[in-house]
Design an enzyme around this catalytic site. Structure first.
Site, mmCIF file in Angstrom:
data_model
loop_
_atom_site.group_PDB
_atom_site.id
_atom_site.type_symbol
_atom_site.label_atom_id
_atom_site.label_comp_id
_atom_site.label_asym_id
_atom_site.label_seq_id
_atom_site.Cartn_x
_atom_site.Cartn_y
_atom_site.Cartn_z
ATOM 1 N N ARG A 1 -10.345 1.042 15.192
ATOM 2 C CA ARG A 1 -10.326 1.465 13.672
ATOM 3 C C ARG A 1 -11.422 0.664 12.837
ATOM 4 O O ARG A 1 -12.375 0.394 13.342
ATOM 5 C CB ARG A 1 -8.848 1.241 13.276
ATOM 6 N N TYR B 1 14.429 31.268 2.695
ATOM 7 C CA TYR B 1 13.291 31.889 2.895
ATOM 8 C C TYR B 1 13.529 32.315 4.694
ATOM 9 O O TYR B 1 13.736 31.351 5.427
ATOM 10 C CB TYR B 1 11.965 31.195 2.782
ATOM 11 N N LYS C 1 0.653 -1.234 0.017
ATOM 12 C CA LYS C 1 -0.022 -0.116 0.194
ATOM 13 C C LYS C 1 0.965 1.360 0.084
ATOM 14 O O LYS C 1 2.043 1.151 0.270
ATOM 15 C CB LYS C 1 -0.936 0.002 1.165
HETATM 16 C C1 PLP Z 1 0.035 -1.372 6.887
HETATM 17 C C2 PLP Z 1 -0.181 -2.509 7.452
HETATM 18 C C3 PLP Z 1 0.328 -3.775 7.679
HETATM 19 C C4 PLP Z 1 1.939 -3.742 7.488
HETATM 20 O O1 PLP Z 1 2.450 -3.398 8.597
HETATM 21 P P1 PLP Z 1 3.854 -3.200 8.952
HETATM 22 O O2 PLP Z 1 4.256 -2.678 10.289
HETATM 23 O O3 PLP Z 1 4.364 -2.161 7.871
HETATM 24 O O4 PLP Z 1 4.754 -4.672 8.683
HETATM 25 C C5 PLP Z 1 -0.345 -5.041 8.103
HETATM 26 N N1 PLP Z 1 -1.488 -5.043 8.298
HETATM 27 C C6 PLP Z 1 -2.439 -3.974 8.170
HETATM 28 C C7 PLP Z 1 -3.925 -4.073 8.090
HETATM 29 C C8 PLP Z 1 -1.998 -2.842 7.481
HETATM 30 O O5 PLP Z 1 -2.728 -1.865 7.497
#
Ligand code: PLP
Length: 385
Positions: free
Chosen positions: A140, A277, A42
């Protein structure tokens, strides 16, 4: 003659192919046979480029890809790798047909989503694999315990849907070495997943992110979801410390990403000159500065103003004054032999020096996940060996 894809670029990302293989190998060695490894890609593959990282992980034989959105699922599906995709985030009811067309499995926790997916799936004669997400303490996404039986009844009553898995996510695992809340969540997950398994014995149980895999082997169940570890970073200092406290050998992780740019101008400023700046920096000696064509719109955080450093000629060059939208200035007074268009490392290694995403994260008072995920998607990602 081959053209170097870095030629003519103001800034680019290098992705280390062997580091991806090595990190996935490190995780796979921790897992018992039969435990599937999902690569979480993601947020544009944690900033690494979703297509780039997905292709590299596919070569290593991951069981599935975890994405956030339908858009990401469509991008991964278009690579035609033949590897299942699970949407971890929310699918708008109006996008159910796209999720079905992409052949993705979907994380479900709303009745409306079930109905939209069922309608879209039956229309095209497909079946959608649904992963029930259960609320165990993150507050969540997820089905609260009291609603789980009726949610299951609803799912089972709808055509075109099948139970593919049951999942949850930990709230407090990378922030602490005290895993009592994680253990409580794990107990809740055991109970709730049993209810799902009673209906569908083949449902895949999964709850472990990188930190859970590394510190709590009992969280691995049938599948694990590896995000940050795939990219070669520890989820946190606390995770590393937890492994040490438990006496487990910390796994070997290698950073996959390097972020580079080039010097766009070199010049001498006299003592008492302002830089940038807001006139926040004033030279206290004749100063040679390198103007760099990167800024916060590229994802180089403005909180690095006056605090960050880059690597030039194998040495640390401090950022002077404010990071601008597209430009930043570095002090190269003490670095001999710099030339226009010399390579500059923002994240990565040059000679004996290294700047990790962790370093930038601590300077910005955030986590390395954020530093990586916010690197602008339009910067080219180049695979290197
Ligand atoms: C992003 C995510 C992960 C991965 O987590 P990491 O700490 O990057 O390994 C796993 N499960 C869900 C539901 C996530 O949103």
């Amino acid at each position: 003659m081959s053209i170097d894809p870095r030629d003519g670029r103001l800034t680019w990302i290098e992705i280390d192919r062997s580091a991806v293989a090595s990190n996935l190998g490190s995780f796979r060695r921790l897992l018992s046979p039969g435990v599937a490894l999902q690569a979480v890609v993601k947020a544009n593959g944690y900033g690494h480029g979703i297509e780039t990282i997905t292709r590299l992980a596919a070569v290593e034989g991951v069981a599935s890809f975890g994405v956030h959105s339908v858009e990401e699922a469509v991008r991964v599906a278009s690579l035609d790798l033949g590897i299942p995709i699970l949407i971890l985030g929310y699918v708008p009811t109006t996008d159910a047909a796209s999720a079905v067309a992409a052949g993705a499995e979907v994380t479900v926790y709303n009745a409306e989503t079930l109905e939209a997916l069922s309608a879209s799936a039956t229309e095209v004669g497909k079946t959608v694999g649904c992963h029930l997400k259960v609320e165990t303490g993150v507050g969540r996404q997820g089905i609260v315990a009291a609603d789980l039986p009726s949610f299951l009844d609803h799912l089972c009553s709808l055509p075109g849907l099948r139970i593919a898995g049951v999942s949850t996510h930990f709230a407090n695992i990378e922030d602490t070495t005290d895993h009592s809340f994680a253990r409580l969540q794990l107990e809740r997950f055991r109970e709730l997943s049993e209810i799902v398994i009673d209906r569908e014995p083949k449902a895949v149980r999964h709850c472990a992110c990188s930190a859970a895999i590394l510190t709590m082997p009992e969280t691995r169940f049938d599948m694990v979801r590896v995000g940050i570890g795939l990219y070669g970073l520890w989820p946190s200092k606390e995770t590393l410390l937890s492994c040490r406290l438990k006496g487990t050998e910390p796994v070997d992780l290698r950073a996959v990403l390097a972020w580079k740019t080039r010097i766009a101008q070199l010049k001498e400023l006299p003592s008492d000159s302002f830089v940038g700046y807001g006139c926040t920096y004033r030279t206290s000696r004749p100063t040679r500065i390198a103007v760099l064509p990167i800024g916060y719109s590229d994802g180089y955080d403005r909180r690095l103003s006056g605090t960050g450093s880059v690597l030039i000629g194998g040495r640390c060059a401090p950022i002077l004054g404010r990071v601008c939208m597209n430009i930043a200035m570095a002090d190269v007074t003490d670095i001999q032999g710099c030339r226009l268009e010399d390579e500059v490392v923002l994240i990565g290694r040059q000679g004996k020096e290294v700047i990790g995403a962790e370093t930038l994260a601590s300077l910005c008072n955030t986590i390395p996940y954020e530093i990586l995920a916010r690197i602008a998607p339009q910067i080219p990602r180049i695979v290197v060996d």
